[in-house]
Scaffold this active site. Structure first.
Site, short mmCIF file in Angstrom:
data_model
loop_
_atom_site.label_atom_id
_atom_site.label_comp_id
_atom_site.label_asym_id
_atom_site.label_seq_id
_atom_site.Cartn_x
_atom_site.Cartn_y
_atom_site.Cartn_z
N ASP A 1 8.17 -31.64 14.34
CA ASP A 1 9.32 -32.56 14.41
C ASP A 1 8.92 -33.97 13.95
OD1 ASP A 1 11.23 -34.50 15.67
OD2 ASP A 1 12.11 -32.66 16.47
N CYS B 1 4.33 -30.33 17.79
CA CYS B 1 5.43 -29.81 16.98
C CYS B 1 5.51 -30.58 15.65
CB CYS B 1 6.75 -29.95 17.74
SG CYS B 1 8.18 -29.25 16.87
N CYS C 1 13.54 -30.26 21.51
CA CYS C 1 12.85 -29.54 20.42
C CYS C 1 13.83 -28.58 19.73
CB CYS C 1 11.64 -28.78 20.96
SG CYS C 1 10.72 -27.89 19.68
N ARG D 1 9.96 -36.77 14.75
CA ARG D 1 9.98 -37.84 15.76
C ARG D 1 8.73 -37.87 16.62
NH1 ARG D 1 15.24 -35.63 18.55
NH2 ARG D 1 14.06 -33.74 18.05
N HIS E 1 7.78 -31.30 23.13
CA HIS E 1 8.65 -32.49 23.24
C HIS E 1 10.07 -32.06 23.61
CE1 HIS E 1 10.99 -32.05 19.42
NE2 HIS E 1 9.97 -31.27 19.12
ZN LIG Z 1 10.00 -29.44 18.15
#
Ligand SMILES: [Zn+2]
Length: 205
Positions: free
Chosen positions: A37, A35, A93, A39, A90
Site C-alpha cells: 500500500d 504491505c 488494508c 500509504r 495496516h
Molecule cells: Zn494493505
C-alpha cells in the site's frame, strides 16, 4: 529526477557520512515485512537508508510456498543477521478488504487465499463484529498474528530463535494517524512441531 537530486543533496547535508557508509555495504538490524500500500512503509520508523531490510507485498503475507519472501527471510536472518523482524499490517488494508468480500479478482484470488484462510479460521469472531470497518481492521490484526506465526516457523528463524539472537514482532500501522502499535501474538502451541529443522535434539523451549 529533480526530486531525487534534491533528496540526495538534502540527505547528504543532514548526514554527511551516510552515503559513504552505505557504499561500503549494509548492516541492517531490522527486517521489515509490510504491505505494498502506497500509504504505508518502513519510513514510519524514521530510520536512515541502510538500517532496514524490506519485504513488501499485498497484505504483508508470508506464505510457506512463496520463494520470494522465504529468500528475503533467509538472507536477512542468516547473512545480514538482523536482530528484529517486524511484520507490520495496516488498518484499512485493501487486500484484507478484498479477502473479506467474495468477489472474483482473477490471479489475485490465489494470493488472497492465504488471507481468506485467516478469515475462515476466525469466521465466528469476525461475523460477530457489526461495524464493517471494525471487522476489516480486526482481520488486519488477525492476519498480522498469523503471519508472525508463519515467520517464526520458517527454518532460518526457528534456528535464530533457538539461539536467542532474534525477535519477531507484530505491528499495525494506522493510516489515519501515522502511528504503529504492537499486536499481541499469542503463544504458538504448535511451536515444538517446527523444531524438526533443528540440529540440537535437546532443545527445549
Ligand atoms: Zn494493505
Amino acid at each position: 529526477m529533480a526530486r531525487n537530486s534534491s533528496w540526495a543533496e538534502r540527505m547528504h547535508t543532514a548526514n554527511p557520512a551516510l552515503f559513504a557508509r552505505n557504499a561500503k555495504g549494509q548492516a541492517p538490524h531490522v527486517l521489515w515485512i509490510g504491505c505494498s500500500d502506497s500509504r504505508v512503509g518502513e519510513f514510519c520508523i524514521d530510520l536512515l537508508p541502510g538500517s532496514v531490510f524490506v519485504h513488501r507485498n499485498i497484505a504483508n503475507l508470508m506464505p510457506y510456498g512463496d520463494l520470494s519472501s522465504l529468500s528475503v527471510v533467509q538472507f536477512a536472518v542468516d547473512t545480514l543477521k538482523v536482530r528484529h523482524i517486524v511484520v507490520c499490517g495496516h488498518y484499512d488494508c485493501g487486500g484484507a478488504a478484498a479477502a473479506l468480500g467474495n468477489k472474483s479478482l482473477g490471479v489475485l484470488d490465489h494470493w488472497l487465499k492465504h488471507l481468506r484462510d485467516v478469515r475462515a479460521q476466525h469466521k465466528d469472531e469476525l461475523a460477530a463484529i457489526q461495524d464493517p470497518k471494525a471487522r476489516l481492521n480486526r482481520l488486519v490484526e488477525l492476519n498480522v498474528v498469523a503471519q508472525v506465526h508463519h515467520v517464526r516457523r520458517m527454518a532460518p528463524v526457528v534456528e535464530a530463535l533457538k539461539q536467542g539472537r532474534i525477535a519477531v514482532y507484530g505491528m499495525v500501522y494506522d493510516v489515519s494517524s501515522g502511528h504503529i502499535k504492537p499486536i499481541e501474538v499469542p503463544h504458538d502451541d504448535n511451536e515444538m512441531d517446527y523444531l524438526v529443522y533443528s540440529n540440537d535434539e535437546d532443545f527445549e523451549h
